[in-house]
Design an enzyme around this catalytic site. Structure first.
Site, PDB file in Angstrom:
ATOM      1  N   SER A 284       0.832  -1.209   0.000  1.00 24.99           N
ATOM      2  CA  SER A 284       0.000   0.000   0.000  1.00 24.99           C
ATOM      3  C   SER A 284       0.866   1.258   0.000  1.00 24.99           C
ATOM      4  O   SER A 284       1.864   1.342   0.718  1.00 24.99           O
ATOM      5  CB  SER A 284      -0.892   0.000   1.241  1.00 24.99           C
ATOM      6  OG  SER A 284      -1.548   1.246   1.344  1.00 24.99           O
ATOM      7  N   SER A 286      -0.550   4.076   0.879  1.00 29.55           N
ATOM      8  CA  SER A 286      -1.241   4.979   1.810  1.00 29.55           C
ATOM      9  C   SER A 286      -0.321   5.503   2.917  1.00 29.55           C
ATOM     10  O   SER A 286      -0.387   6.691   3.250  1.00 29.55           O
ATOM     11  CB  SER A 286      -2.450   4.275   2.423  1.00 29.55           C
ATOM     12  OG  SER A 286      -3.380   3.975   1.417  1.00 29.55           O
ATOM     13  N   THR A 336      -8.998  -1.868   3.499  1.00 31.91           N
ATOM     14  CA  THR A 336      -8.881  -2.290   2.110  1.00 31.91           C
ATOM     15  C   THR A 336      -9.125  -3.783   1.975  1.00 31.91           C
ATOM     16  O   THR A 336      -9.515  -4.459   2.940  1.00 31.91           O
ATOM     17  CB  THR A 336      -7.521  -1.812   1.524  1.00 31.91           C
ATOM     18  OG1 THR A 336      -7.516  -2.088   0.127  1.00 31.91           O
ATOM     19  CG2 THR A 336      -6.336  -2.492   2.159  1.00 31.91           C
ATOM     20  N   LYS A 340     -13.496  -4.660   3.452  1.00 29.67           N
ATOM     21  CA  LYS A 340     -14.448  -3.533   3.375  1.00 29.67           C
ATOM     22  C   LYS A 340     -15.847  -3.935   3.832  1.00 29.67           C
ATOM     23  O   LYS A 340     -16.530  -3.166   4.502  1.00 29.67           O
ATOM     24  CB  LYS A 340     -14.488  -2.995   1.948  1.00 29.67           C
ATOM     25  CG  LYS A 340     -13.178  -2.309   1.599  1.00 29.67           C
ATOM     26  CD  LYS A 340     -13.164  -1.714   0.226  1.00 29.67           C
ATOM     27  CE  LYS A 340     -11.733  -1.233  -0.004  1.00 29.67           C
ATOM     28  NZ  LYS A 340     -11.576  -0.297  -1.054  1.00 29.67           N
ATOM     29  N   ASN A 371     -14.645   1.873   3.432  1.00 32.52           N
ATOM     30  CA  ASN A 371     -13.176   1.881   3.437  1.00 32.52           C
ATOM     31  C   ASN A 371     -12.586   2.804   4.499  1.00 32.52           C
ATOM     32  O   ASN A 371     -11.370   2.952   4.563  1.00 32.52           O
ATOM     33  CB  ASN A 371     -12.649   2.313   2.060  1.00 32.52           C
ATOM     34  CG  ASN A 371     -12.934   3.779   1.783  1.00 32.52           C
ATOM     35  OD1 ASN A 371     -13.972   4.299   2.205  1.00 32.52           O
ATOM     36  ND2 ASN A 371     -12.031   4.438   1.108  1.00 32.52           N
ATOM     37  N   ASP A 392     -14.461   5.613  -1.294  1.00 32.90           N
ATOM     38  CA  ASP A 392     -14.047   5.042  -2.593  1.00 32.90           C
ATOM     39  C   ASP A 392     -14.974   5.482  -3.718  1.00 32.90           C
ATOM     40  O   ASP A 392     -14.528   5.926  -4.781  1.00 32.90           O
ATOM     41  CB  ASP A 392     -14.136   3.503  -2.554  1.00 32.90           C
ATOM     42  CG  ASP A 392     -12.938   2.865  -1.874  1.00 32.90           C
ATOM     43  OD1 ASP A 392     -11.873   3.492  -1.842  1.00 32.90           O
ATOM     44  OD2 ASP A 392     -13.086   1.720  -1.402  1.00 32.90           O
ATOM     45  N   GLY A 414     -16.635  -7.162 -11.041  1.00 32.76           N
ATOM     46  CA  GLY A 414     -16.398  -7.541  -9.649  1.00 32.76           C
ATOM     47  C   GLY A 414     -17.665  -7.349  -8.838  1.00 32.76           C
ATOM     48  O   GLY A 414     -18.561  -6.586  -9.229  1.00 32.76           O
ATOM     49  N   ALA A 415     -17.724  -8.066  -7.707  1.00 25.90           N
ATOM     50  CA  ALA A 415     -18.892  -7.928  -6.834  1.00 25.90           C
ATOM     51  C   ALA A 415     -18.448  -7.894  -5.375  1.00 25.90           C
ATOM     52  O   ALA A 415     -19.164  -8.284  -4.474  1.00 25.90           O
ATOM     53  CB  ALA A 415     -19.847  -9.092  -7.076  1.00 25.90           C
ATOM     54  N   GLY A 546      -5.861   3.718 -11.672  1.00 20.39           N
ATOM     55  CA  GLY A 546      -6.330   3.683 -10.291  1.00 20.39           C
ATOM     56  C   GLY A 546      -5.868   4.850  -9.426  1.00 20.39           C
ATOM     57  O   GLY A 546      -6.350   5.032  -8.304  1.00 20.39           O
TER      58      GLY A 546
END
Ligand code: NAP
Length: 580
Positions: A284, A286, A336, A340, A371, A392, A414-415, A546
């Site tokens: 990450s 972050s 993350t 989530k 998030n 997000d 995606g789900a 992203g």
């Protein structure tokens, strides 16, 4: 002040001296010479020469030093006789009289020290202590290590060290099995801190138990918290390796990370703690971005990677322990992959149990994934509000609308947690949503749950529900006939360290059949040029990598935690530099 110590494995004393100089130049306060790879304790000419070279190394050390000759039994390299290493310690201690440049400390294992009266006496000959008759300056660190787990007799070990008159500093280090193992070390350090604040003497000898300075470190991938936060809890020192390949213990951070990323020198008792919870989380960016931001706006905070294994039970136990720890002062979390949905589940479960501190925003409520956790505390440090937010989805939508303001219909790949929040957010904007997912059943669950949440009309500001047919599960091959304005990858495909780093989230066939002008967006930001982004660029479709979403969601989190606007230019620079 918590010292910053660079440990140096001595294989060649010349190189060790060069490393010690580099450590000094790069900001260390003290070095530890781990002499066990070099010193073998034999009584021949080679053994004598090695002793003399170590004496010369200590005499020339550019910083105060700890000398440690760790035996194999405690994770070191030394397998010679104990008497020989005690003789080395005594020789080094005696340097105080010769030129005043003896080691500041020697580190001896508690187990060795207790093994016999003879060994204890030999160690005591090398160090300053209340009954020492010679003018020695070297002080004794007693240490205990466990490379497997938290030792069951930890408290007994600490008390034994405290009660040894010759011991000046205690060291306990064990392999953390989870983030929670750091918290016990913080409790230990806090107890010592409180005793010191109460005016209890901090020296050895007649001092009460609980008053000697302590080094308390957790080893392994879960232990970074204890190493970075050492100054918050007034630990005696923390270790940082000169370079990754020079680490002397598992999980040891490197010097530049500690000083630059985590701003070690600015961490104090009042520093608030933040972090990103995920699995895996070491990639990450972050921590780089938020720590730089805290420094830029003068916020007294530090932000760390917080690895939590994928199961909900781990997430729940860890997050509750971090929130409720009385001295950690956790200010907020980024959450993350894959946690989530766990954050929303936790908030709901705790609320159902009567904890009224939790609140969910509309997007988290509807999408069932979040998030961000922002924690408000009262003057005594008690958590009074636990705000769960989803930053997000607004960030992704802002990035998309900057390129395509007229979004009418979108396809989400995606789900999982991110897909859920995006679907909920698009629906609030009355945008048609197609869900494409590997496991169709999960996508159908997403649709069902989102429609149920919408029909419940939850929360203030909830828009009237959109027609149910505006949300449906489709196969990727149907996309060309559905003409979405944008396709957004919310799977980890293409992500470094993920399940398919070289795979594209959309097959080339499907991509080639999308209408011209369809925006292709990727949530994955490491790397920026995922296979999906590269293929979409070759097909000349507008692309959003992203990073835009990352920066947007991070900025919103930053504001929630600090009540200040994020320094966007700095965020952009730090993130771009670390991704290229
Ligand atoms: P998540 O909850 O674990 O969901 C992952 C989704 O991806 C699931 O639908 C899963 O399908 C699918 N998936 C996983 N592996 C797959 C594979 N090998 N092939 C096909 N589909 C696969 O994850 P998340 O939290 O939503 O995050 C998704 C991605 O978005 C991550 O890479 C994350 O880093 C990124 N992200 C980036 C930002 C940003 O700021 N740029 C923000 C949020 C998320 P199944 O249902 O079949 O298991």
């Amino acid at each position: 002040m918590t010292r910053l110590c660079v440990p140096i494995f001595v294989e060649d004393p010349e190189q060790a001296l060069a490393d010690a100089r580099e450590a000094r130049d790069r900001g260390a306060d003290i070095v530890e010479f781990r002499v066990d790879p070099y010193f073998h304790g034999s009584a021949d000419a080679d053994g004598a020469e090695r002793t003399e070279r170590l004496v010369a190394l200590v005499a020339a050390s550019p910083l105060p030093c700890i000398v440690t000759c760790r035996p194999v039994l405690e994770g070191g390299h030394y397998d010679g006789p104990d008497d020989a290493r005690m003789a080395l310690y005594e020789r080094l201690g005696a340097m105080a009289g010769a030129d005043g440049h003896a080691p500041a400390y020697i580190d001896v294992e508690l187990a060795t020290y207790k093994r016999s009266a003879n060994l204890k006496q030999k160690v005591n000959l090398a160090v300053d202590h209340p009954a020492q008759l010679r003018p020695l300056t070297t002080q004794l660190i007693l240490s205990a290590h466990d490379f497997q787990t938290r030792p069951p007799n930890l408290v007994r070990q600490v008390l034994e060290m405290q009660h040894e008159p010759a011991c000046r500093v205690l060291k306990v280090a064990y392999r953390a099995r989870s983030l929670r193992d750091n918290l016990e070390l913080f409790d230990l350090l806090t107890e010592v801190q409180n005793a010191q604040d109460a005016g209890v003497p901090t020296d050895a000898g007649e001092a009460s138990p609980g008053t000697k300075p302590v080094i308390a470190l957790a080893m392994g991938p879960f232990g970074l918290l204890s190493r970075v936060l050492a100054p918050k809890f007034d630990a005696f020192l923390t270790f940082a390796a000169l370079r990754r390949d020079k680490a002397t213990a598992p999980g040891q951070p490197i010097l530049s990370e500690l000083l630059e990323t985590y701003r070690f020198r600015s961490i104090t008792r009042t520093t608030r703690v933040y972090g990103v919870v995920g699995w895996p989380v070491e990639h990450s960016i972050s921590p780089l971005v938020h720590n730089a931001g805290f420094e830029a706006v003068g916020h007294d905070g530090v932000y760390l990677p917080l690895p939590v294994p994928p199961e909900y039970e781990h997430f729940k136990a860890t997050v509750l322990a971090l929130i409720d720890h009385p001295f950690l002062d956790l200010g907020g979390l980024s959450v993350t992959i894959p946690h989530k949905e766990h954050l929303v589940r936790l908030a709901r479960e705790e609320t159902a149990l009567g904890d009224q501190r939790w609140s969910l925003d509309l997007l988290s409520e509807r999408g069932g994934a979040a998030n961000t956790l922002a924690i408000r505390r009262d003057a005594r440090g008690q958590a009074t509000r636990l705000d769960v937010r989803n930053t997000d989805a607004p960030a992704a939508i802002a990035a998309l609308r900057a390129v395509r303001p007229d979004l009418q219909r979108v396809a989400i790949l995606g789900a999982g947690g991110t897909a859920r929040a995006l679907a909920a957010a698009f629906r609030l904007r009355h945008t048609e949503v197609f869900i494409v997912n590997r496991t169709r059943e999960k996508a159908e669950t997403l649709v069902r749950e989102l429609l149920t949440a919408e029909s419940a009309g939850d929360g203030p500001g909830a828009a009237p529900p959109m027609p149910a047919q505006g949300l449906r599960v489709v196969e990727a091959r149907e996309l060309s006939s559905l003409h979405p304005d944008a396709v957004i990858n919310c799977t980890p495909l293409g992500m470094q360290g993920g399940p398919g780093p070289s795979e594209s989230a959309l097959s080339l066939d499907v991509l080639c059949n999308l209408s011209d002008g369809t925006v292709v967006a990727d949530c994955v930001y490491r790397p920026l040029a995922t296979p999906l982004m590269s293929q979409a660029a070759s097909r000349r479709l507008p692309c959003i990598d992203g990073l835009a979403m990352f920066l947007g969601q991070a900025a919103e989190q930053f504001s929630l935690w600090t009540d200040r606007s994020a320094p966007m230019q700095l965020f952009q620079t730090v993130a771009s530099e670390s991704l290229t």
